[in-house]
Design an enzyme around this catalytic site. Sequence first.
Site, mmCIF file in Angstrom:
data_model
loop_
_atom_site.group_PDB
_atom_site.id
_atom_site.type_symbol
_atom_site.label_atom_id
_atom_site.label_comp_id
_atom_site.label_asym_id
_atom_site.label_seq_id
_atom_site.Cartn_x
_atom_site.Cartn_y
_atom_site.Cartn_z
ATOM 1 N N ILE A 171 0.857 -1.195 0.000
ATOM 2 C CA ILE A 171 0.000 0.000 0.000
ATOM 3 C C ILE A 171 0.883 1.232 0.000
ATOM 4 O O ILE A 171 1.693 1.431 0.924
ATOM 5 C CB ILE A 171 -0.904 0.022 1.258
ATOM 6 C CG1 ILE A 171 -1.739 -1.252 1.345
ATOM 7 C CG2 ILE A 171 -1.792 1.270 1.249
ATOM 8 C CD1 ILE A 171 -2.558 -1.380 2.635
ATOM 9 N N ASP A 183 10.164 8.176 -1.497
ATOM 10 C CA ASP A 183 9.340 9.180 -2.178
ATOM 11 C C ASP A 183 8.988 8.611 -3.547
ATOM 12 O O ASP A 183 9.893 8.270 -4.324
ATOM 13 C CB ASP A 183 10.169 10.480 -2.313
ATOM 14 C CG ASP A 183 9.343 11.633 -2.843
ATOM 15 O OD1 ASP A 183 8.468 11.399 -3.703
ATOM 16 O OD2 ASP A 183 9.587 12.771 -2.403
ATOM 17 N N ASN A 211 -2.100 4.275 -3.931
ATOM 18 C CA ASN A 211 -2.930 5.253 -3.212
ATOM 19 C C ASN A 211 -2.221 6.582 -2.973
ATOM 20 O O ASN A 211 -2.864 7.616 -2.868
ATOM 21 C CB ASN A 211 -3.340 4.612 -1.869
ATOM 22 C CG ASN A 211 -3.877 5.622 -0.881
ATOM 23 O OD1 ASN A 211 -4.985 6.123 -1.029
ATOM 24 N ND2 ASN A 211 -3.067 5.948 0.133
ATOM 25 N N TYR A 215 -5.077 19.036 -10.785
ATOM 26 C CA TYR A 215 -5.410 17.852 -9.968
ATOM 27 C C TYR A 215 -6.376 16.961 -10.748
ATOM 28 O O TYR A 215 -6.176 15.741 -10.823
ATOM 29 C CB TYR A 215 -6.008 18.263 -8.611
ATOM 30 C CG TYR A 215 -6.409 17.056 -7.774
ATOM 31 C CD1 TYR A 215 -5.440 16.186 -7.279
ATOM 32 C CD2 TYR A 215 -7.736 16.759 -7.533
ATOM 33 C CE1 TYR A 215 -5.790 15.055 -6.543
ATOM 34 C CE2 TYR A 215 -8.106 15.639 -6.785
ATOM 35 C CZ TYR A 215 -7.121 14.785 -6.298
ATOM 36 O OH TYR A 215 -7.476 13.669 -5.578
ATOM 37 N N LYS A 250 -5.882 13.058 -12.077
ATOM 38 C CA LYS A 250 -6.763 11.924 -11.755
ATOM 39 C C LYS A 250 -7.454 11.369 -13.007
ATOM 40 O O LYS A 250 -7.745 10.174 -13.074
ATOM 41 C CB LYS A 250 -7.778 12.338 -10.677
ATOM 42 C CG LYS A 250 -7.133 12.529 -9.305
ATOM 43 C CD LYS A 250 -6.498 11.220 -8.794
ATOM 44 C CE LYS A 250 -5.888 11.333 -7.414
ATOM 45 N NZ LYS A 250 -5.379 10.052 -6.902
ATOM 46 N N VAL A 267 -13.475 12.870 1.066
ATOM 47 C CA VAL A 267 -13.110 12.004 2.187
ATOM 48 C C VAL A 267 -12.350 12.850 3.209
ATOM 49 O O VAL A 267 -11.392 13.556 2.847
ATOM 50 C CB VAL A 267 -12.188 10.836 1.752
ATOM 51 C CG1 VAL A 267 -12.065 9.810 2.874
ATOM 52 C CG2 VAL A 267 -12.686 10.181 0.475
HETATM 53 P P1 NDP Z 1 -3.678 11.976 2.909
HETATM 54 O O1 NDP Z 1 -3.026 13.294 2.731
HETATM 55 O O2 NDP Z 1 -4.320 11.683 4.209
HETATM 56 O O3 NDP Z 1 -2.671 10.806 2.527
HETATM 57 C C1 NDP Z 1 -1.803 10.910 1.424
HETATM 58 C C2 NDP Z 1 -0.767 9.802 1.493
HETATM 59 O O4 NDP Z 1 0.066 9.891 0.323
HETATM 60 C C3 NDP Z 1 0.128 9.917 2.709
HETATM 61 O O5 NDP Z 1 0.287 8.657 3.299
HETATM 62 C C4 NDP Z 1 1.448 10.413 2.142
HETATM 63 O O6 NDP Z 1 2.534 9.851 2.876
HETATM 64 C C5 NDP Z 1 1.426 9.804 0.735
HETATM 65 N N1 NDP Z 1 2.279 10.592 -0.159
HETATM 66 C C6 NDP Z 1 2.087 11.868 -0.574
HETATM 67 N N2 NDP Z 1 3.115 12.286 -1.327
HETATM 68 C C7 NDP Z 1 3.987 11.240 -1.385
HETATM 69 C C8 NDP Z 1 5.270 11.067 -1.997
HETATM 70 N N3 NDP Z 1 5.841 12.041 -2.720
HETATM 71 N N4 NDP Z 1 5.884 9.875 -1.848
HETATM 72 C C9 NDP Z 1 5.317 8.886 -1.129
HETATM 73 N N5 NDP Z 1 4.113 8.992 -0.523
HETATM 74 C C10 NDP Z 1 3.467 10.156 -0.654
HETATM 75 O O7 NDP Z 1 -4.785 11.906 1.734
HETATM 76 P P2 NDP Z 1 -5.861 10.784 1.354
HETATM 77 O O8 NDP Z 1 -5.767 9.582 2.188
HETATM 78 O O9 NDP Z 1 -7.169 11.470 1.241
HETATM 79 O O10 NDP Z 1 -5.386 10.484 -0.151
HETATM 80 C C11 NDP Z 1 -5.055 9.194 -0.623
HETATM 81 C C12 NDP Z 1 -5.432 9.109 -2.097
HETATM 82 O O11 NDP Z 1 -6.838 9.298 -2.234
HETATM 83 C C13 NDP Z 1 -4.777 10.166 -2.977
HETATM 84 O O12 NDP Z 1 -4.396 9.579 -4.200
HETATM 85 C C14 NDP Z 1 -5.909 11.174 -3.219
HETATM 86 O O13 NDP Z 1 -5.746 11.880 -4.409
HETATM 87 C C15 NDP Z 1 -7.099 10.240 -3.259
HETATM 88 N N6 NDP Z 1 -8.399 10.844 -3.021
HETATM 89 C C16 NDP Z 1 -8.648 11.543 -1.865
HETATM 90 C C17 NDP Z 1 -9.885 12.117 -1.673
HETATM 91 C C18 NDP Z 1 -10.207 12.940 -0.476
HETATM 92 O O14 NDP Z 1 -11.209 13.698 -0.524
HETATM 93 N N7 NDP Z 1 -9.479 12.842 0.625
HETATM 94 C C19 NDP Z 1 -10.953 11.927 -2.652
HETATM 95 C C20 NDP Z 1 -10.573 11.208 -3.826
HETATM 96 C C21 NDP Z 1 -9.340 10.664 -3.978
HETATM 97 P P3 NDP Z 1 3.860 10.627 3.326
HETATM 98 O O15 NDP Z 1 3.526 12.086 3.435
HETATM 99 O O16 NDP Z 1 4.245 9.992 4.623
HETATM 100 O O17 NDP Z 1 4.828 10.321 2.237
HETATM 101 C C1 8X3 Z 2 -10.449 14.490 -3.898
HETATM 102 C C2 8X3 Z 2 -11.853 14.962 -4.026
HETATM 103 O O1 8X3 Z 2 -13.329 16.880 -4.842
HETATM 104 O O2 8X3 Z 2 -11.285 17.473 -3.661
HETATM 105 O O3 8X3 Z 2 -10.021 13.827 -5.029
HETATM 106 O O4 8X3 Z 2 -11.183 16.631 -5.901
HETATM 107 S S1 8X3 Z 2 -11.893 16.557 -4.644
#
Ligand code: NDP
Ligand code: 8X3
Length: 250
Positions: free
Chosen positions: A7, A58, A85, A151, A155, A184
């Site tokens: 993951i 990263d 993710n 963004y 996506k 979310v």
């Molecule tokens: P969070 O910010 O809570 O989590 C993002 C995760 O991505 C963290 O674990 C972070 O880990 C990791 N990450 C970010 N940049 C890097 C990098 N350069 N290298 C490695 N890891 C990285 O956001 P969400 O859980 O909400 O997001 C998870 C996914 O869901 C994303 O792809 C997001 O676009 C998608 N999503 C989110 C939505 C929302 O409304 N929240 C809706 C739709 C999609 P660390 O910083 O430790 O590296």
């Molecule tokens: C995250 C949901 O609406 O901020 O992908 O783009 S939104």
Amino acid sequence: MTKTALITGATSGIGWATAVEFAKKGIQLILCGRRQDRLDELKTELSPLVPVTTLNFDVRDKDEVFKAIDSLPNSFKTIDILINNAGNAHGLDPIDEGSLDDWDAMMDINVKGLLYISKAIIPSMRDRQSGHIINIGSSAGKEVYPKGNVYCGSKHAVLAITEGMRIDLNTYGIKVGAINPGLVETEFSKVRFKGGSQADNVYKGYKALQAEDIAEAIYFAVSRPPHVNIADMLIFPTAQASSTILKKEV
Ligand code: NDP
Ligand code: 8X3
């Protein structure tokens, strides 16, 4: 037989909740992210349930990605499930005002990072003729909203790449699908607004999806029988009808 899942973005939000859900279901875990303290914390929490290892890298750095995957101990080398993710939005600006650094971050992490990890893992799935890849897309991959420009572009790319993977890997029996959430409540908005106060309002006045809701959907997808592939799932909170239509209590 015990399955192994890798993951990305397991240090927060959807990735963290998915790790917890998978551990409860007996799936052994490779947890990835950049924040080692959080990887350690999650490993400590889940190790009583399943074997867990962590990889700190990263996703933007292709050498680090391949080194990390190569470094996995033998007992974690056979990856059955890949959850792509890791990702975020960076900024919310009209296209003429957007920051180049934000654009680089979104394309490099959400799109190219996903490709690097996939490239490091797909060949072993291909050789075994089995595997399951789930890419976390977004409602922003299905429609575009004001100031969402890059963004949403990143996506949309995730969804196109998902379809491309499914087509090209079909011959090897590898399942590929996308889970696309709407709003979310995670650290997503803190990252998007760089810790600014705008983030506080994003989830106010309605019940947003919780990371656990998406984790359950991901587990549903990976636990279908061999002949079933969940190709694409769009999940909104009840209060949300589209990227721009959200019923908030005033
Ligand atoms: P969070 O910010 O809570 O989590 C993002 C995760 O991505 C963290 O674990 C972070 O880990 C990791 N990450 C970010 N940049 C890097 C990098 N350069 N290298 C490695 N890891 C990285 O956001 P969400 O859980 O909400 O997001 C998870 C996914 O869901 C994303 O792809 C997001 O676009 C998608 N999503 C989110 C939505 C929302 O409304 N929240 C809706 C739709 C999609 P660390 O910083 O430790 O590296
Ligand atoms: C995250 C949901 O609406 O901020 O992908 O783009 S939104």
